[in-house]
Design an enzyme around this catalytic site. Structure first.
Site, PDB file in Angstrom:
ATOM      1  N   VAL A 166      -9.473   6.407  -2.134  1.00  0.00           N
ATOM      2  CA  VAL A 166      -8.977   6.064  -0.796  1.00  0.00           C
ATOM      3  C   VAL A 166      -8.117   7.205  -0.241  1.00  0.00           C
ATOM      4  O   VAL A 166      -8.222   7.563   0.935  1.00  0.00           O
ATOM      5  CB  VAL A 166      -8.200   4.725  -0.826  1.00  0.00           C
ATOM      6  CG1 VAL A 166      -7.521   4.458   0.508  1.00  0.00           C
ATOM      7  CG2 VAL A 166      -9.146   3.579  -1.182  1.00  0.00           C
ATOM      8  N   GLY A 167      -7.293   7.798  -1.096  1.00  0.00           N
ATOM      9  CA  GLY A 167      -6.496   8.951  -0.645  1.00  0.00           C
ATOM     10  C   GLY A 167      -5.316   8.568   0.224  1.00  0.00           C
ATOM     11  O   GLY A 167      -4.976   9.269   1.191  1.00  0.00           O
ATOM     12  N   LYS A 205       0.842  -1.198   0.000  1.00  0.00           N
ATOM     13  CA  LYS A 205       0.000   0.000   0.000  1.00  0.00           C
ATOM     14  C   LYS A 205       0.882   1.254   0.000  1.00  0.00           C
ATOM     15  O   LYS A 205       1.904   1.288   0.695  1.00  0.00           O
ATOM     16  CB  LYS A 205      -0.895  -0.015   1.248  1.00  0.00           C
ATOM     17  CG  LYS A 205      -1.723   1.240   1.454  1.00  0.00           C
ATOM     18  CD  LYS A 205      -2.716   1.480   0.325  1.00  0.00           C
ATOM     19  CE  LYS A 205      -3.269   2.903   0.319  1.00  0.00           C
ATOM     20  NZ  LYS A 205      -3.871   3.257  -0.981  1.00  0.00           N
ATOM     21  N   ILE A 253      -0.359   1.152 -15.735  1.00  0.00           N
ATOM     22  CA  ILE A 253      -0.818   2.487 -15.430  1.00  0.00           C
ATOM     23  C   ILE A 253      -1.412   2.550 -14.018  1.00  0.00           C
ATOM     24  O   ILE A 253      -1.863   1.537 -13.476  1.00  0.00           O
ATOM     25  CB  ILE A 253      -1.907   2.970 -16.440  1.00  0.00           C
ATOM     26  CG1 ILE A 253      -3.128   2.039 -16.420  1.00  0.00           C
ATOM     27  CG2 ILE A 253      -1.363   3.100 -17.822  1.00  0.00           C
ATOM     28  CD1 ILE A 253      -4.317   2.529 -17.243  1.00  0.00           C
ATOM     29  N   THR A 307      -4.542   4.611 -11.850  1.00  0.00           N
ATOM     30  CA  THR A 307      -5.959   4.727 -12.205  1.00  0.00           C
ATOM     31  C   THR A 307      -6.235   5.957 -13.078  1.00  0.00           C
ATOM     32  O   THR A 307      -5.458   6.918 -13.091  1.00  0.00           O
ATOM     33  CB  THR A 307      -6.808   4.806 -10.932  1.00  0.00           C
ATOM     34  OG1 THR A 307      -6.324   5.876 -10.132  1.00  0.00           O
ATOM     35  CG2 THR A 307      -6.749   3.505 -10.153  1.00  0.00           C
ATOM     36  N   CYS A 318      -0.841   9.269  -8.079  1.00  0.00           N
ATOM     37  CA  CYS A 318      -2.088   9.042  -7.349  1.00  0.00           C
ATOM     38  C   CYS A 318      -3.051  10.197  -7.611  1.00  0.00           C
ATOM     39  O   CYS A 318      -2.750  11.340  -7.289  1.00  0.00           O
ATOM     40  CB  CYS A 318      -1.831   8.919  -5.855  1.00  0.00           C
ATOM     41  SG  CYS A 318      -3.370   8.663  -4.955  1.00  0.00           S
ATOM     42  N   GLY A 337      -4.377  -5.839  -9.544  1.00  0.00           N
ATOM     43  CA  GLY A 337      -4.970  -5.189  -8.380  1.00  0.00           C
ATOM     44  C   GLY A 337      -6.435  -5.515  -8.216  1.00  0.00           C
ATOM     45  O   GLY A 337      -6.815  -6.481  -7.550  1.00  0.00           O
ATOM     46  N   THR A 338      -7.289  -4.715  -8.882  1.00  0.00           N
ATOM     47  CA  THR A 338      -8.741  -4.781  -8.705  1.00  0.00           C
ATOM     48  C   THR A 338      -9.315  -6.196  -8.839  1.00  0.00           C
ATOM     49  O   THR A 338     -10.232  -6.563  -8.098  1.00  0.00           O
ATOM     50  CB  THR A 338      -9.405  -3.830  -9.735  1.00  0.00           C
ATOM     51  OG1 THR A 338      -8.849  -2.524  -9.529  1.00  0.00           O
ATOM     52  CG2 THR A 338     -10.902  -3.766  -9.572  1.00  0.00           C
ATOM     53  N   GLY A 389      -3.319  -2.743 -15.186  1.00  0.00           N
ATOM     54  CA  GLY A 389      -4.534  -2.011 -15.527  1.00  0.00           C
ATOM     55  C   GLY A 389      -5.559  -2.973 -16.087  1.00  0.00           C
ATOM     56  O   GLY A 389      -5.547  -3.293 -17.276  1.00  0.00           O
TER      57      GLY A 389
HETATM   58  C1  LIG Z   1      -8.445   0.700  -3.891  1.00  0.00           C
HETATM   59  C2  LIG Z   1      -7.199   1.042  -4.662  1.00  0.00           C
HETATM   60  C3  LIG Z   1      -6.113   1.645  -4.007  1.00  0.00           C
HETATM   61  C4  LIG Z   1      -4.944   1.966  -4.716  1.00  0.00           C
HETATM   62  N1  LIG Z   1      -3.887   2.522  -4.044  1.00  0.00           N
HETATM   63  C5  LIG Z   1      -2.715   2.744  -4.708  1.00  0.00           C
HETATM   64  C6  LIG Z   1      -1.560   3.224  -4.012  1.00  0.00           C
HETATM   65  O1  LIG Z   1      -1.568   3.399  -2.783  1.00  0.00           O
HETATM   66  N2  LIG Z   1      -0.428   3.461  -4.738  1.00  0.00           N
HETATM   67  C7  LIG Z   1      -0.371   3.244  -6.085  1.00  0.00           C
HETATM   68  O2  LIG Z   1       0.681   3.471  -6.701  1.00  0.00           O
HETATM   69  N3  LIG Z   1      -1.439   2.754  -6.776  1.00  0.00           N
HETATM   70  C8  LIG Z   1      -2.603   2.506  -6.108  1.00  0.00           C
HETATM   71  N4  LIG Z   1      -3.681   1.999  -6.797  1.00  0.00           N
HETATM   72  C9  LIG Z   1      -3.567   1.736  -8.254  1.00  0.00           C
HETATM   73  C10 LIG Z   1      -3.244   0.262  -8.549  1.00  0.00           C
HETATM   74  O3  LIG Z   1      -2.014  -0.130  -7.984  1.00  0.00           O
HETATM   75  C11 LIG Z   1      -3.214   0.020 -10.074  1.00  0.00           C
HETATM   76  O4  LIG Z   1      -2.243   0.869 -10.645  1.00  0.00           O
HETATM   77  C12 LIG Z   1      -4.539   0.293 -10.761  1.00  0.00           C
HETATM   78  O5  LIG Z   1      -5.632  -0.057  -9.928  1.00  0.00           O
HETATM   79  C13 LIG Z   1      -4.676  -0.440 -12.106  1.00  0.00           C
HETATM   80  O6  LIG Z   1      -4.575  -1.846 -11.953  1.00  0.00           O
HETATM   81  P1  LIG Z   1      -5.859  -2.820 -11.732  1.00  0.00           P
HETATM   82  O7  LIG Z   1      -6.864  -2.473 -12.786  1.00  0.00           O
HETATM   83  O8  LIG Z   1      -5.319  -4.214 -11.829  1.00  0.00           O
HETATM   84  O9  LIG Z   1      -6.368  -2.522 -10.347  1.00  0.00           O
HETATM   85  C14 LIG Z   1      -4.867   1.687  -6.108  1.00  0.00           C
HETATM   86  C15 LIG Z   1      -5.958   1.077  -6.761  1.00  0.00           C
HETATM   87  C16 LIG Z   1      -7.115   0.752  -6.065  1.00  0.00           C
HETATM   88  C17 LIG Z   1      -8.249   0.085  -6.797  1.00  0.00           C
END
Ligand SMILES: Cc1cc2nc3c(=O)[nH]c(=O)nc-3n(C[C@H](O)[C@H](O)[C@H](O)COP(=O)(O)O)c2cc1C
Length: 301
Positions: A70-71, A44, A189, A191, A128, A263-264, A241
């Site tokens: 989330v921030g 995280k 990427i 988000t 972020c 991730g998701t 992504g």
């Molecule tokens: C709930 C949530 C929290 C995230 N927190 C971070 C973070 O703390 N630092 C970061 O670099 N990316 C963060 N991301 C972005 C993910 O690491 C990733 O780049 C992005 O979600 C795309 O991948 P995915 O579609 O597989 O989730 C977060 C994504 C989600 C959904």
């Protein structure tokens, strides 16, 4: 069959990594499967001081993904070193510390602290979209990326990954700035900025009004960006992504990614990471790949 990848000196047992912010510090998912199986874990996002994050609601479901704001809620880098590294180090997998700062000095201080800690790589989150100050400001321009990357490079003794934002006009310019300024690798990427409105209350769904979109909806954009970036730079690319299975992971590798982050999809299927590793092996058997690294950039045009 050789599943190992070497990303700028970072040796992964396989190319599948848990994406930052979606895996916490691994404790919850360790109850579902053996974390030793993973190529790596990006933890995280950490900040110098602890952060409470944004007001709720912080997650909204969309037809093909989620919006989050989330921030950067996290316990701070010192608590991470003290409380989380000893747990994570029980597992034989690469630990990537994802960091975000408000200022260049914040990033440098964290890189110094983490360079002396028992982790394998530092991932600079300059992308972020969910915090008001800093972070994305750096990731939105080549100058910003250059400034933070070159300053961190001077104090960082670990593999340095710069995580790029898709919320830019030309992602290849951002990747080139990271490479030029000393990054060992880029990951992409993060988000994509989005918004949802509750039509009955006529209010934004998220407490922060806007948030970051992730999941299957963003995959074609991410594949395109990984493809463009891997042609524009010589350093390795980690792609992510919307990856939900091995076919998606292979698609990113064919586009030029040396490794992938998921991730998701883990919120829907907590076994997605290990199923993806197995599926990549089956793809290699079917298509006659001895080394997983040979899939990288093997797109036929
Ligand atoms: C709930 C949530 C929290 C995230 N927190 C971070 C973070 O703390 N630092 C970061 O670099 N990316 C963060 N991301 C972005 C993910 O690491 C990733 O780049 C992005 O979600 C795309 O991948 P995915 O579609 O597989 O989730 C977060 C994504 C989600 C959904």
């Amino acid at each position: 069959m050789d599943l190992t990848v070497n990303i700028a000196g970072l040796k992964l047992k396989n190319p599948v990594i848990a994406a930052s912010g979606t895996f916490g510090f691994g404790r919850e998912f360790s109850e579902f499967f053996d974390l030793n199986l993973l190529g790596g874990i990006s933890v995280k996002g950490l900040t110098l001081a602890p952060r409470k994050g944004n007001p709720p609601p912080r997650i909204a479901e969309t037809p093909a993904g989620i919006l989050n704001s989330v921030g950067l809620q996290n316990p701070g880098v010192h608590a991470f070193v003290r409380d989380e590294i000893p747990f994570l180090r029980k597992f034989d997998t690469c630990i990537i510390a994802n960091v975000a700062g408000n200022t260049v000095e914040d990033y440098c201080r964290m890189a110094e602290i983490l360079s002396d800690a028992d982790i394998d790589a530092i991932e600079l989150n300059v992308s972020c979209p969910n915090v008001k100050e800093g972070c994305l400001i750096f990731g939105s321009t080549a100058e910003g990326i250059s400034k933070v990357t070159s300053a961190v490079r001077k104090v960082c003794k670990k593999t340095l990954i710069v995580k790029l934002s898709p919320n830019v006009t030309d992602i290849t310019e951002m990747a080139k700035a990271a490479e030029y300024s000393g990054a060992d690798c880029v990951s992409l990427i993060n988000t994509i900025l989005g918004m949802a409105i509750d039509i009955n209350s006529r209010r934004p769904v998220l407490g922060n009004v806007v948030g970051g979109l992730s999941g299957p909806a963003v995959k074609p954009i991410a594949v395109r960006m990984v493809y463009q970036v891997s042609k524009a730079v010589k350093i390795p690319v980690i792609g992510m992504g919307g990856i939900s299975n091995a076919d998606d992971a292979v698609e990113f590798m064919l586009a030029g990614a040396s490794a992938v982050m998921i991730g998701t999809a883990g919120f829907v299927n907590p076994y997605v990471w290990i199923e993806t590793i197995e599926g990549i092996k089956q793809y290699m058997e079917k298509h006659g790949f001895q080394k997983v690294s040979d899939i990288t950039g093997a797109l036929i045009e």
